[in-house]
Scaffold this motif. Structure first.
Motif: not given
Length: 106
Positions: A57-63, A77-84
């Motif tokens: 979990l990134t502190e700056e963006t919450g991603d 690596i999977t992005s929780g925001r975009t699913g990419r």
């Protein structure tokens, strides 16, 4: 003395323009874009995860990002925001580590 030919004059002009000895007259060369590393898969691509190692979990963006390996052992690596999903083969991962200096002492 014979007059210089038009071809010779054009060559002299081109050489002066392209090979100036004065740094302030040189045209800046555009920086080459770095070659992409790994593969960025389109949205909707499914990864059959063999093992999930970490969730960050990134502190700056919450991603959130998930690190896993696929069935073949490929790091992903999977992005929780975009699913990419971004995958990287082991050879490229080792090359990155060597470039970063993993083999250097101290």
């Amino acid at each position: 003395m014979a007059a210089p030919t038009l071809e010779r004059c054009e060559g002299i002009k081109r050489n002066r323009r392209e090979h100036s000895a004065h740094p302030k007259h040189r045209r800046p060369q555009p920086a080459a874009a770095p070659a992409p590393v790994g593969t960025l898969h389109p949205v909707g691509t499914e990864l059959v995860a063999h093992h999930e190692y970490a969730r960050v979990l990134t502190e700056e963006t919450g991603d959130t990002y998930t690190l896993a390996t696929g069935i073949g052992g490929t790091p992903a690596i999977t992005s929780g925001r975009t699913g990419r999903i971004w995958t990287l083969d082991w050879e490229a991962l080792i090359d990155l580590a060597v470039q970063a200096g993993i083999d250097k002492e101290g």
